[in-house]
Design an enzyme around this catalytic site. Structure first.
Site, PDB file in Angstrom:
ATOM      1  N   ARG A 138      -2.659 -35.283  41.826  1.00 47.78           N
ATOM      2  CA  ARG A 138      -2.087 -33.826  41.631  1.00 47.78           C
ATOM      3  C   ARG A 138      -1.772 -33.270  40.756  1.00 47.78           C
ATOM      4  O   ARG A 138      -2.141 -32.045  39.557  1.00 47.78           O
ATOM      5  CB  ARG A 138      -1.650 -32.731  42.919  1.00 47.78           C
ATOM      6  CG  ARG A 138      -2.583 -32.836  44.706  1.00 47.78           C
ATOM      7  CD  ARG A 138      -2.164 -32.353  45.227  1.00 47.78           C
ATOM      8  NE  ARG A 138      -3.190 -32.616  46.286  1.00 47.78           N
ATOM      9  CZ  ARG A 138      -2.517 -31.919  47.856  1.00 47.78           C
ATOM     10  NH1 ARG A 138      -0.866 -32.078  48.425  1.00 47.78           N
ATOM     11  NH2 ARG A 138      -3.101 -32.407  48.659  1.00 47.78           N
TER      12      ARG A 138
ATOM     13  N   THR B 225      17.467 -14.803  34.724  1.00 48.63           N
ATOM     14  CA  THR B 225      17.121 -14.605  36.096  1.00 48.63           C
ATOM     15  C   THR B 225      16.704 -15.862  36.450  1.00 48.63           C
ATOM     16  O   THR B 225      16.173 -16.424  37.077  1.00 48.63           O
ATOM     17  CB  THR B 225      16.006 -14.435  35.323  1.00 48.63           C
ATOM     18  OG1 THR B 225      15.440 -14.763  34.033  1.00 48.63           O
ATOM     19  CG2 THR B 225      16.006 -12.213  34.798  1.00 48.63           C
TER      20      THR B 225
ATOM     21  N   HIS C  55       6.968 -33.033  45.977  1.00 52.96           N
ATOM     22  CA  HIS C  55       5.939 -32.627  45.641  1.00 52.96           C
ATOM     23  C   HIS C  55       5.527 -32.569  44.200  1.00 52.96           C
ATOM     24  O   HIS C  55       4.315 -31.944  43.933  1.00 52.96           O
ATOM     25  CB  HIS C  55       5.260 -31.502  46.456  1.00 52.96           C
ATOM     26  CG  HIS C  55       5.984 -31.705  48.190  1.00 52.96           C
ATOM     27  ND1 HIS C  55       4.272 -31.241  48.796  1.00 52.96           N
ATOM     28  CD2 HIS C  55       5.453 -32.260  48.825  1.00 52.96           C
ATOM     29  CE1 HIS C  55       4.489 -31.371  49.739  1.00 52.96           C
ATOM     30  NE2 HIS C  55       5.029 -32.266  49.867  1.00 52.96           N
TER      31      HIS C  55
ATOM     32  N   ARG D 295      22.200 -14.326  36.759  1.00 57.70           N
ATOM     33  CA  ARG D 295      22.203 -13.092  37.164  1.00 57.70           C
ATOM     34  C   ARG D 295      21.543 -12.653  39.326  1.00 57.70           C
ATOM     35  O   ARG D 295      21.637 -12.058  38.963  1.00 57.70           O
ATOM     36  CB  ARG D 295      21.555 -11.748  35.846  1.00 57.70           C
ATOM     37  CG  ARG D 295      22.884 -12.199  35.334  1.00 57.70           C
ATOM     38  CD  ARG D 295      21.673 -11.821  34.145  1.00 57.70           C
ATOM     39  NE  ARG D 295      22.407 -11.223  32.944  1.00 57.70           N
ATOM     40  CZ  ARG D 295      21.984 -11.403  31.918  1.00 57.70           C
ATOM     41  NH1 ARG D 295      20.319 -11.206  31.336  1.00 57.70           N
ATOM     42  NH2 ARG D 295      22.469 -11.306  30.341  1.00 57.70           N
TER      43      ARG D 295
ATOM     44  N   HIS E 240       1.006 -36.747  46.108  1.00 56.98           N
ATOM     45  CA  HIS E 240       1.335 -35.452  44.788  1.00 56.98           C
ATOM     46  C   HIS E 240       0.815 -36.505  43.558  1.00 56.98           C
ATOM     47  O   HIS E 240       0.924 -34.959  42.478  1.00 56.98           O
ATOM     48  CB  HIS E 240       2.381 -35.925  45.205  1.00 56.98           C
ATOM     49  CG  HIS E 240       2.892 -34.572  46.559  1.00 56.98           C
ATOM     50  ND1 HIS E 240       2.214 -33.895  47.243  1.00 56.98           N
ATOM     51  CD2 HIS E 240       2.908 -35.362  47.407  1.00 56.98           C
ATOM     52  CE1 HIS E 240       2.707 -33.605  48.570  1.00 56.98           C
ATOM     53  NE2 HIS E 240       2.858 -34.554  49.096  1.00 56.98           N
TER      54      HIS E 240
ATOM     55  N   HIS F 144      23.401 -17.115  26.384  1.00 54.73           N
ATOM     56  CA  HIS F 144      24.491 -16.668  27.147  1.00 54.73           C
ATOM     57  C   HIS F 144      24.914 -15.566  28.369  1.00 54.73           C
ATOM     58  O   HIS F 144      25.384 -15.609  29.342  1.00 54.73           O
ATOM     59  CB  HIS F 144      24.550 -15.000  26.307  1.00 54.73           C
ATOM     60  CG  HIS F 144      23.640 -14.486  26.187  1.00 54.73           C
ATOM     61  ND1 HIS F 144      22.640 -14.292  25.919  1.00 54.73           N
ATOM     62  CD2 HIS F 144      23.324 -12.830  26.617  1.00 54.73           C
ATOM     63  CE1 HIS F 144      21.431 -13.521  25.828  1.00 54.73           C
ATOM     64  NE2 HIS F 144      21.899 -12.562  26.204  1.00 54.73           N
TER      65      HIS F 144
HETATM   66  C1  RB5 Z   1      19.246 -12.443  28.605  1.00 54.40           C
HETATM   67  O1  RB5 Z   1      19.432 -10.947  28.352  1.00 54.40           O
HETATM   68  C2  RB5 Z   1      18.166 -12.535  29.286  1.00 54.40           C
HETATM   69  O2  RB5 Z   1      17.165 -11.858  28.852  1.00 54.40           O
HETATM   70  C3  RB5 Z   1      17.388 -14.206  29.357  1.00 54.40           C
HETATM   71  O3  RB5 Z   1      18.981 -14.697  30.443  1.00 54.40           O
HETATM   72  C4  RB5 Z   1      16.863 -14.312  30.815  1.00 54.40           C
HETATM   73  O4  RB5 Z   1      17.111 -14.033  31.483  1.00 54.40           O
HETATM   74  C5  RB5 Z   1      15.150 -14.544  30.880  1.00 54.40           C
HETATM   75  O5  RB5 Z   1      14.786 -14.638  30.380  1.00 54.40           O
END
Ligand code: RB5
Length: 140
Positions: A136, A67, A98, A109, A133, A10
């Site tokens: 490795r 993230t 590499h 985000r 590479h 999501h």
């Molecule tokens: C979801 O809230 C978040 O934890 C997920 O999208 C991610 O960033 C996890 O690493």
């Protein structure tokens, strides 16, 4: 036609939608492994689907979460997957040259859409250098 396998949770759904549109406009075939809304779900489920499909088909994959980190941790548990979490174009290029990266991980985000699409383009259009590479990679 080059096929790209893509998935998100999501937290990455909106960026994934924009990446799919971008890639289709450029003529890529895209297979979307979900999720299909911003309703809360579990990123390892989608990392597993895409990682297995990359291993089965040899196509490249893209995974998006909030993230990019959870997706990269989960995808890299699969032998043969080299998932790269990128937040800039330099590492996107270098991880293809590499590391022969076969999955790109992005964080909706963290990275704005314009930069994320540049990262996708560079990652898809950079070839593996091979040679030392590959040796490795064989040590991993
Ligand atoms: C979801 O809230 C978040 O934890 C997920 O999208 C991610 O960033 C996890 O690493």
């Amino acid at each position: 036609m080059t096929k790209i396998l893509i998935g998100s949770d999501h937290g990455g759904y909106n960026l994934k939608t924009k990446i799919i549109e971008h890639l289709r406009e450029k003529g890529y075939e895209v297979e979307d492994f979900g999720t299909h809304s911003t309703e809360s779900c579990d990123y390892p489920v989608f990392a597993k689907k895409v990682a297995k499909a990359v291993l089965d088909t040899g196509h490249k994959g893209i995974l998006v979460c909030g993230t990019g980190i959870g997706m990269s941790i989960a995808a890299n548990r699969f032998d043969g997957i080299r998932a790269s979490h990128c937040t800039d174009t330099f590492t996107a290029r270098m991880t293809r040259m590499h590391n022969n990266s076969n999955i790109l991980c992005l964080g909706e985000r963290v990275t704005g859409t314009g930069l994320a699409l540049d990262i996708v383009d560079i990652w898809l259009n950079t070839d593996f250098t091979g040679g030392r590479h590959q040796a490795r990679i064989d040590m991993i």
